[in-house]
Motif scaffolding. Sequence first.
Motif, PDB file in Angstrom:
ATOM      1  N   SER A   1      37.916  43.811  49.317  1.00 32.79           N
ATOM      2  CA  SER A   1      38.007  44.963  48.440  1.00 32.79           C
ATOM      3  C   SER A   1      37.118  44.746  47.233  1.00 32.79           C
ATOM      4  N   ILE A   2      36.836  45.832  46.589  1.00 31.50           N
ATOM      5  CA  ILE A   2      35.902  45.756  45.468  1.00 31.50           C
ATOM      6  C   ILE A   2      36.387  46.710  44.395  1.00 31.50           C
ATOM      7  N   VAL A   3      36.244  46.336  43.182  1.00 38.89           N
ATOM      8  CA  VAL A   3      36.511  47.305  42.126  1.00 38.89           C
ATOM      9  C   VAL A   3      35.275  47.449  41.273  1.00 38.89           C
ATOM     10  N   SER A   4      35.107  48.643  40.787  1.00 37.91           N
ATOM     11  CA  SER A   4      33.998  48.841  39.865  1.00 37.91           C
ATOM     12  C   SER A   4      34.460  48.367  38.502  1.00 37.91           C
ATOM     13  N   PRO A   5      33.568  47.738  37.795  1.00 45.97           N
ATOM     14  CA  PRO A   5      33.942  47.267  36.469  1.00 45.97           C
ATOM     15  C   PRO A   5      34.067  48.437  35.510  1.00 45.97           C
TER      16      PRO A   5
ATOM     17  N   PRO B   1      45.369  26.403  48.536  1.00 43.46           N
ATOM     18  CA  PRO B   1      45.316  26.992  47.204  1.00 43.46           C
ATOM     19  C   PRO B   1      44.403  28.218  47.151  1.00 43.46           C
ATOM     20  N   PHE B   2      44.752  29.115  46.286  1.00 43.52           N
ATOM     21  CA  PHE B   2      43.955  30.317  46.062  1.00 43.52           C
ATOM     22  C   PHE B   2      42.650  29.913  45.380  1.00 43.52           C
ATOM     23  N   LYS B   3      41.555  30.529  45.824  1.00 44.47           N
ATOM     24  CA  LYS B   3      40.255  30.256  45.211  1.00 44.47           C
ATOM     25  C   LYS B   3      39.871  31.440  44.339  1.00 44.47           C
ATOM     26  N   ALA B   4      39.419  31.140  43.159  1.00 44.40           N
ATOM     27  CA  ALA B   4      39.018  32.228  42.265  1.00 44.40           C
ATOM     28  C   ALA B   4      37.873  31.762  41.397  1.00 44.40           C
ATOM     29  N   GLY B   5      36.875  32.586  41.264  1.00 46.89           N
ATOM     30  CA  GLY B   5      35.774  32.162  40.422  1.00 46.89           C
ATOM     31  C   GLY B   5      34.680  33.202  40.321  1.00 46.89           C
TER      32      GLY B   5
ATOM     33  N   GLY C   1      43.236  35.051  50.105  1.00 45.56           N
ATOM     34  CA  GLY C   1      43.138  33.719  49.533  1.00 45.56           C
ATOM     35  C   GLY C   1      42.013  33.527  48.532  1.00 45.56           C
ATOM     36  N   PHE C   2      41.308  34.602  48.187  1.00 45.01           N
ATOM     37  CA  PHE C   2      40.271  34.408  47.185  1.00 45.01           C
ATOM     38  C   PHE C   2      39.998  35.669  46.380  1.00 45.01           C
ATOM     39  N   GLN C   3      39.507  35.430  45.192  1.00 46.96           N
ATOM     40  CA  GLN C   3      38.966  36.525  44.405  1.00 46.96           C
ATOM     41  C   GLN C   3      37.685  36.037  43.750  1.00 46.96           C
ATOM     42  N   MET C   4      36.637  36.828  43.928  1.00 47.51           N
ATOM     43  CA  MET C   4      35.322  36.404  43.478  1.00 47.51           C
ATOM     44  C   MET C   4      34.715  37.494  42.593  1.00 47.51           C
ATOM     45  N   VAL C   5      34.349  37.093  41.411  1.00 52.68           N
ATOM     46  CA  VAL C   5      33.686  38.031  40.523  1.00 52.68           C
ATOM     47  C   VAL C   5      32.182  37.823  40.672  1.00 52.68           C
ATOM     48  N   LEU C   6      31.474  38.872  41.013  1.00 47.90           N
ATOM     49  CA  LEU C   6      30.026  38.744  41.178  1.00 47.90           C
ATOM     50  C   LEU C   6      29.334  39.216  39.911  1.00 47.90           C
TER      51      LEU C   6
ATOM     52  N   PRO D   1      44.032  34.484  40.542  1.00 48.51           N
ATOM     53  CA  PRO D   1      43.164  35.662  40.428  1.00 48.51           C
ATOM     54  C   PRO D   1      42.965  36.029  38.960  1.00 48.51           C
ATOM     55  N   MET D   2      41.745  36.396  38.615  1.00 50.73           N
ATOM     56  CA  MET D   2      41.461  36.745  37.230  1.00 50.73           C
ATOM     57  C   MET D   2      41.831  38.189  36.931  1.00 50.73           C
ATOM     58  N   PHE D   3      41.871  38.974  38.005  1.00 53.40           N
ATOM     59  CA  PHE D   3      42.213  40.376  37.821  1.00 53.40           C
ATOM     60  C   PHE D   3      43.472  40.666  38.620  1.00 53.40           C
ATOM     61  N   PRO D   4      44.403  41.398  38.015  1.00 55.55           N
ATOM     62  CA  PRO D   4      45.660  41.660  38.709  1.00 55.55           C
ATOM     63  C   PRO D   4      45.414  42.369  40.028  1.00 55.55           C
ATOM     64  N   PRO D   5      46.122  41.944  41.076  1.00 55.78           N
ATOM     65  CA  PRO D   5      45.885  42.508  42.410  1.00 55.78           C
ATOM     66  C   PRO D   5      46.046  44.023  42.448  1.00 55.78           C
ATOM     67  N   ASP D   6      46.931  44.562  41.599  1.00 53.46           N
ATOM     68  CA  ASP D   6      47.143  46.009  41.669  1.00 53.46           C
ATOM     69  C   ASP D   6      45.928  46.768  41.157  1.00 53.46           C
ATOM     70  N   LYS D   7      45.040  46.071  40.485  1.00 53.26           N
ATOM     71  CA  LYS D   7      43.826  46.731  40.021  1.00 53.26           C
ATOM     72  C   LYS D   7      42.732  46.660  41.080  1.00 53.26           C
ATOM     73  N   VAL D   8      43.005  45.865  42.115  1.00 54.80           N
ATOM     74  CA  VAL D   8      41.969  45.624  43.093  1.00 54.80           C
ATOM     75  C   VAL D   8      42.308  46.394  44.362  1.00 54.80           C
ATOM     76  N   VAL D   9      41.684  47.510  44.508  1.00 55.35           N
ATOM     77  CA  VAL D   9      41.971  48.344  45.665  1.00 55.35           C
ATOM     78  C   VAL D   9      40.708  48.470  46.488  1.00 55.35           C
TER      79      VAL D   9
END
Length: 309
Positions: free
Chosen positions: A40-44, A11-15, A61-66, A184-192
């Motif tokens: 990858s990282i995106v600026s908020p 399963p995908f991990k997101a948090g 397999g993961f998306q992590m919001v710091l 994922p909390m943020f759409p992958p296309d926004k995550v470059v």
Amino acid sequence: MEGHQQPQGRPFKAGIAAIVGRPNVGKSTLLNQLVHLKVSIVSPKPQTTHENIRAILTGDGFQMVLLDTPGYLAQPAHLLDQQMVRMVRGALLEAHLVVMMAEPRPPGDIEMRLIELMRVDQRPAILALNKTDILRNKAELLPVMDEYSRLYPFLEIVPISALRADGLDLLLELMVKHLPEGEPMFPPDKVVERSVRAMVADIVREEVYTLYRQEVPYAVAVAIDELRQADPQHGGKDYIRAIIFVEREGQKGILIGKGGRALKEVGTRARQQIEFLLGRPVFLELWVKVRPGWRKDPHFLRWLQEANS
Ligand code: GDP
Ligand code: MG
């Protein structure tokens, strides 16, 4: 990223993860290193609902919001400030996982206070003992790990050196392990994939457009000419020199403004966003140069890409 790929069907991990720790413990260094790993990282954007998001890391397999926690207070004593406690506690409550950073020595007042705050809400936490490179003997870690594990039921205790990128693969792997399953909390296309330089250049360009879109449409390129971390010549702030390229002399005049006022406005707004992104104070210097036809000059475009990568 090798070693972090989720086997098929996992399963995908997101948090949300909050990085906490005393000033100077290495929070920003860790964050920057995580950016350099193959995540990858995106600026908020300033208008995101979580105003304390500092970065979004996305890997296989993961998306992590710091989450950001107050990072660059000069005086540790300020940790006791009401407002700061509120901010730290807010981040702790919002996060699925806390990464507490500490130096490889017995806990001090700030660490005890943080642990107290984590205890109130029983937050799942990983302890990252940073700066292990300064230890002469790694065995010195054992009593420290022991003491921390008596103080709090840490899920993991990981020795790292953020500066030398030691132990960071393992830390990231364990962080992912303890994130909840989720989408994922943020759409992958926004995550470059972005470098800090590219993000800083974007911030400056966005501010130019926001303020002077009418006057200088599409004619602006921003190159990060120099980026020095914790520069002694600038009071220990990060020093960033960015060059704004325009196509015509008239545009340069508009961007600089009377007495440099226009450029100063761009600089102030951009600097605030960059400081938010990096989590530390920045000295931003802006220059404006005229370069006719830069958009059609492959040499320039290549140079620009290199400057910002
Ligand atoms: P923050 O205030 O928690 O964000 O800490 P910074 O990331 O700004 O780091 C503070 C200082 O500690 C900087 O001078 C870093 O270079 C240094 N530092 C960070 N990580 C390490 C490490 O693993 N080893 C050593 N020796 N120094 C480190
Ligand atoms: Mg910092």
